[in-house]
Write a protein that holds these residues in place. Structure first.
Motif, PDB file in Angstrom:
ATOM      1  N   GLY A  42      49.430  36.176  50.290  1.00 21.99           N
ATOM      2  CA  GLY A  42      48.062  36.968  49.446  1.00 21.99           C
ATOM      3  C   GLY A  42      46.660  36.799  49.509  1.00 21.99           C
TER       4      GLY A  42
ATOM      5  N   ASP B 105      47.081  33.899  40.033  1.00 22.53           N
ATOM      6  CA  ASP B 105      46.916  35.005  40.277  1.00 22.53           C
ATOM      7  C   ASP B 105      47.426  35.485  41.439  1.00 22.53           C
ATOM      8  OD1 ASP B 105      45.872  35.189  37.248  1.00 22.53           O
ATOM      9  OD2 ASP B 105      43.810  34.349  38.143  1.00 22.53           O
ATOM     10  N   LEU B 106      47.576  34.237  42.949  1.00 24.90           N
ATOM     11  CA  LEU B 106      47.011  34.907  43.821  1.00 24.90           C
ATOM     12  C   LEU B 106      47.991  34.831  44.463  1.00 24.90           C
ATOM     13  CD1 LEU B 106      44.942  35.251  46.210  1.00 24.90           C
ATOM     14  CD2 LEU B 106      44.732  32.827  46.766  1.00 24.90           C
TER      15      LEU B 106
ATOM     16  N   ARG C 163      42.666  37.595  47.688  1.00 28.79           N
ATOM     17  CA  ARG C 163      41.817  37.923  47.499  1.00 28.79           C
ATOM     18  C   ARG C 163      40.062  38.146  47.897  1.00 28.79           C
ATOM     19  NH1 ARG C 163      41.531  37.142  40.804  1.00 28.79           N
ATOM     20  NH2 ARG C 163      40.323  37.957  40.233  1.00 28.79           N
TER      21      ARG C 163
ATOM     22  N   CYS D 224      39.711  31.609  39.666  1.00 31.62           N
ATOM     23  CA  CYS D 224      41.001  32.476  39.368  1.00 31.62           C
ATOM     24  C   CYS D 224      41.961  31.527  39.123  1.00 31.62           C
ATOM     25  CB  CYS D 224      41.328  33.513  40.180  1.00 31.62           C
ATOM     26  SG  CYS D 224      42.267  32.873  41.842  1.00 31.62           S
TER      27      CYS D 224
ATOM     28  N   PHE E 239      36.463  34.777  50.595  1.00 27.29           N
ATOM     29  CA  PHE E 239      37.615  35.545  50.211  1.00 27.29           C
ATOM     30  C   PHE E 239      39.037  34.604  50.243  1.00 27.29           C
ATOM     31  CE2 PHE E 239      37.693  36.004  54.693  1.00 27.29           C
ATOM     32  CZ  PHE E 239      39.110  36.238  54.963  1.00 27.29           C
TER      33      PHE E 239
ATOM     34  N   ASP F 149      40.647  44.176  48.254  1.00 29.06           N
ATOM     35  CA  ASP F 149      41.769  42.879  48.752  1.00 29.06           C
ATOM     36  C   ASP F 149      42.472  42.750  49.550  1.00 29.06           C
ATOM     37  OD1 ASP F 149      40.138  41.342  46.880  1.00 29.06           O
ATOM     38  OD2 ASP F 149      41.403  42.068  45.239  1.00 29.06           O
ATOM     39  N   ARG F 150      42.083  43.904  50.801  1.00 24.53           N
ATOM     40  CA  ARG F 150      43.659  44.208  51.921  1.00 24.53           C
ATOM     41  C   ARG F 150      42.855  43.049  52.985  1.00 24.53           C
ATOM     42  NH1 ARG F 150      47.079  49.134  51.358  1.00 24.53           N
ATOM     43  NH2 ARG F 150      46.921  49.294  49.103  1.00 24.53           N
ATOM     44  N   TYR F 151      43.054  42.186  52.902  1.00 26.14           N
ATOM     45  CA  TYR F 151      42.667  41.759  53.586  1.00 26.14           C
ATOM     46  C   TYR F 151      43.964  41.208  54.782  1.00 26.14           C
ATOM     47  CZ  TYR F 151      38.392  40.368  51.293  1.00 26.14           C
ATOM     48  OH  TYR F 151      36.970  40.190  50.855  1.00 26.14           O
TER      49      TYR F 151
END
Length: 125
Positions: free
Chosen positions: A31, A26-27, A33, A22, A47, A74-76
């Motif tokens: 954050g 984008d991150l 992803r 990406c 991820f 994406d909820r890490y």
């Protein structure tokens, strides 16, 4: 909610270098992803985390029970973005070192997935 990986879906635990994941922008910071890559007839699940300007990649597999860490796409990270949290059993990991600091695998580590930021993009390394 994430589902367990089907038993008949063959997995691979590494990726070739240079795959664009990406744009760096984008991150969020902090954050995270998730990414699923097809490598031949197998699948890689990983991820990427960004925290305080640093970027790290991890195989999406908790060292405690072998499940993917995120229960939702994406909820890490914890709500405050301070730690990676396994949604299944509450293990907590430092985002950049991957060290488990709490929970059932305290003292363990996440499996690194080499990534780098190059030319404005996050790529496999």
């Amino acid at each position: 909610m994430s589902e367990a990986i089907p038993a008949d879906r063959p997995r691979v635990w590494s990726t070739p270098a240079g795959v664009r994941l990406c744009a760096e922008t984008d991150l969020a910071d902090p954050g995270a992803r998730g990414f699923v890559l097809q490598i031949g007839d197998k699948w890689f699940h990983g991820f990427v985390v960004r925290k305080d300007g640093a970027v790290a990649g991890w195989v999406d597999r908790c060292p405690h029970a072998g499940l993917p860490l995120a229960m939702e796409l994406d909820r890490y990270l914890t709500a405050d973005g301070a730690l990676i949290l396994c949604g299944w059993h509450g293990a907590a990991f430092e985002p950049i070192s991957g060290a488990c600091v709490a929970g059932p695998c305290a003292g363990g580590r996440l499996t690194p997935w080499p990534v780098e930021v190059r030319d404005g993009a996050i790529r496999t390394a």
